[in-house]
Enzyme design. Structure first.
Site, mmCIF file in Angstrom:
data_model
loop_
_atom_site.group_PDB
_atom_site.id
_atom_site.type_symbol
_atom_site.label_atom_id
_atom_site.label_comp_id
_atom_site.label_asym_id
_atom_site.label_seq_id
_atom_site.Cartn_x
_atom_site.Cartn_y
_atom_site.Cartn_z
ATOM 1 C CE1 TYR A 141 -3.173 -2.849 0.054
ATOM 2 C CE2 TYR A 141 -3.889 -2.169 2.228
ATOM 3 C CZ TYR A 141 -4.020 -2.990 1.122
ATOM 4 O OH TYR A 141 -4.989 -3.953 1.100
ATOM 5 C CE LYS A 192 1.083 -17.468 -3.322
ATOM 6 N NZ LYS A 192 0.217 -18.643 -3.295
ATOM 7 C CG ASP A 224 -2.342 -19.971 -1.456
ATOM 8 O OD1 ASP A 224 -1.543 -19.826 -0.515
ATOM 9 O OD2 ASP A 224 -2.072 -20.668 -2.459
ATOM 10 C CG ASP A 248 -7.398 -4.410 3.792
ATOM 11 O OD1 ASP A 248 -8.376 -4.369 4.553
ATOM 12 O OD2 ASP A 248 -7.271 -3.672 2.793
ATOM 13 C CG ASP A 252 -12.680 -6.542 5.995
ATOM 14 O OD1 ASP A 252 -12.302 -6.069 7.083
ATOM 15 O OD2 ASP A 252 -13.235 -5.870 5.107
#
Ligand code: NAD
Length: 362
Positions: A141, A192, A224, A248, A252
């Site tokens: 980000y 990852k 994943d 993020d 959620d």
């Protein structure tokens, strides 16, 4: 030593739910010897209306001087026509940046009494209690280079860059290990590393930091698989730590497993354990001013504040146990109501939690 708390009610239902948190803090101060002083200031749309800025300098100064900040929520349709720099949400981002809040702690808790609220089977989620620690000020980000450029061929190319320094990884891992020490002493670092070198480094640093926490069982999972496991068997996790973007998304997903956003608190911390605490939900303009909002996420945010910034875990437990007692009694605000329960408003729910705290101490 007396701790300073800055209260920022914000917009929409913010003032209503924060009023219940103030009642709770007053009770802990008056009846249980919690040494705090509180001050209230404006942020978000309310601050814009007052002085033309969603984060007045005076509010940021007070936040910097406080041990902890309690925020209700910001935003609402009234301020949507404003340019982005003046929108209420900018107040929140300004506080995060101004206080250097790099660690976002998001618990996903499903009280067994509310297991029906989840979209998953009750046996998969009942009693769920996990904590996701998300890095908040780095990663893709914020990484450079970024932007959209036009190639010689005329085709456009979008670029974002995933960057983490060792020290950024180390400090977020430390927060996660500390959180694990206060909980079930299990930490899953999500990366990852099979594809992204940056998260290969993440894994290496997590292992290194882990040597300082021999009591914590550290595991690693690709993001994943973590997403799949969160939905398949979420109770396998205690604390998870991950990058800004993975966090993020995963936080959620985890919040939604519980089916009740009116119940979930959050914390954002800096290197000095100074923190901002807020419910994960927004300002709920559709129910603002009606006295029906669920104040429990805000009261549970106070519990997190007591545990993480004010070093008063005994008071945090009082609140968490009282919330459970109130749910046992069958009291519910409209968002978590189900057949056979009694629907109450914001203030009655706050009062019931205070009563339960006092009753437990009697
Ligand atoms: P929201 O979380 O405010 O509301 C979503 C739904 O959940 C609504 O139906 C609302 O009534 C309900 N809800 C939320 N909190 C509740 C509570 N405590 N009790 C009972 N019901 C509750 O999300 P939204 O509608 O997408 O956003 C509304 C405003 O809030 C927007 O301006 C948005 O930008 C802002 N927002 C602020 C924050 C924040 O301050 N941290 C976070 C998210 C959204």
């Amino acid at each position: 030593m007396t701790k300073k708390i800055l209260i920022l009610p914000g917009d929409g239902i913010g003032p209503e739910i924060v009023a219940e948190a103030v009642k709770l803090l007053d009770c802990l101060r008056a009846d249980f010897g919690l040494e705090i002083e509180t001050e209230t200031a404006l942020v978000g749309g309310a601050a814009y209306d007052d002085c033309g800025s969603p984060l007045p300098e005076s509010t940021l100064d007070l936040a910097k001087a406080a041990d902890a900040v309690l925020l209700g929520a910001v935003g609402g349709p009234k301020w949507e026509p404003l340019e982005i720099a003046l929108r209420p949400e900018k107040g929140l981002l300004g506080l995060r940046a101004g206080l250097g809040l790099f660690a976002n702690l998001r618990p996903a808790i499903l009280y067994p009494q509310l297991a029906e609220a989840s979209t998953l089977k009750p046996e998969v989620v009942s009693g769920l209690d996990i904590m996701i620690v998300r890095e908040l000020t780095g990663g893709i980000y914020f990484g450079q280079p970024r932007g959209v450029e036009t190639l010689a061929s005329g085709e456009r190319r979008g670029i974002n860059t995933l960057v983490y320094t060792e020290s950024e990884i180390e400090r977020i891992c430390r927060v996660a290990f500390e959180a694990a020490m206060r909980r079930g002493k299990r930490l899953c670092s999500v990366d990852k590393a099979n594809v992204l070198e940056c998260t290969e480094l993440w894994r290496e640093v997590a292992i290194r930091v882990g040597r300082d926490y021999p009591e914590v069982e550290l595991s690693h999972m690709y993001v994943d698989n973590a997403a799949m496991q969160l939905v398949r068997a979420p109770k396998q996790f205690d604390v998870m730590v991950t990058t800004n973007m993975f966090g993020d998304i995963l936080s959620d997903a985890a919040a939604m497993l519980t089916g009740s956003i009116g119940m979930l608190p959050s914390a954002s911390l800096n290197a000095d354990n100074q923190g901002m605490y807020e419910p994960i939900h927004g300002s709920a303009p559709d129910i603002a001013g009606k006295g029906v909002a669920n104040p429990l996420a805000t009261l549970l945010s106070v519990a997190m504040m007591l545990r993480y910034s004010l070093a008063a875990p005994e008071h945090a437990e009082r609140i968490e146990q009282a919330v459970s007692k109130v749910l046992d009694r069958g009291l519910r605000t409209g968002d978590i109501a189900s057949p056979g329960t009694e629907t109450v408003g914001t203030a009655a729910m706050g009062d019931a939690v205070l009563e339960a705290i006092r009753a437990a101490a009697a």
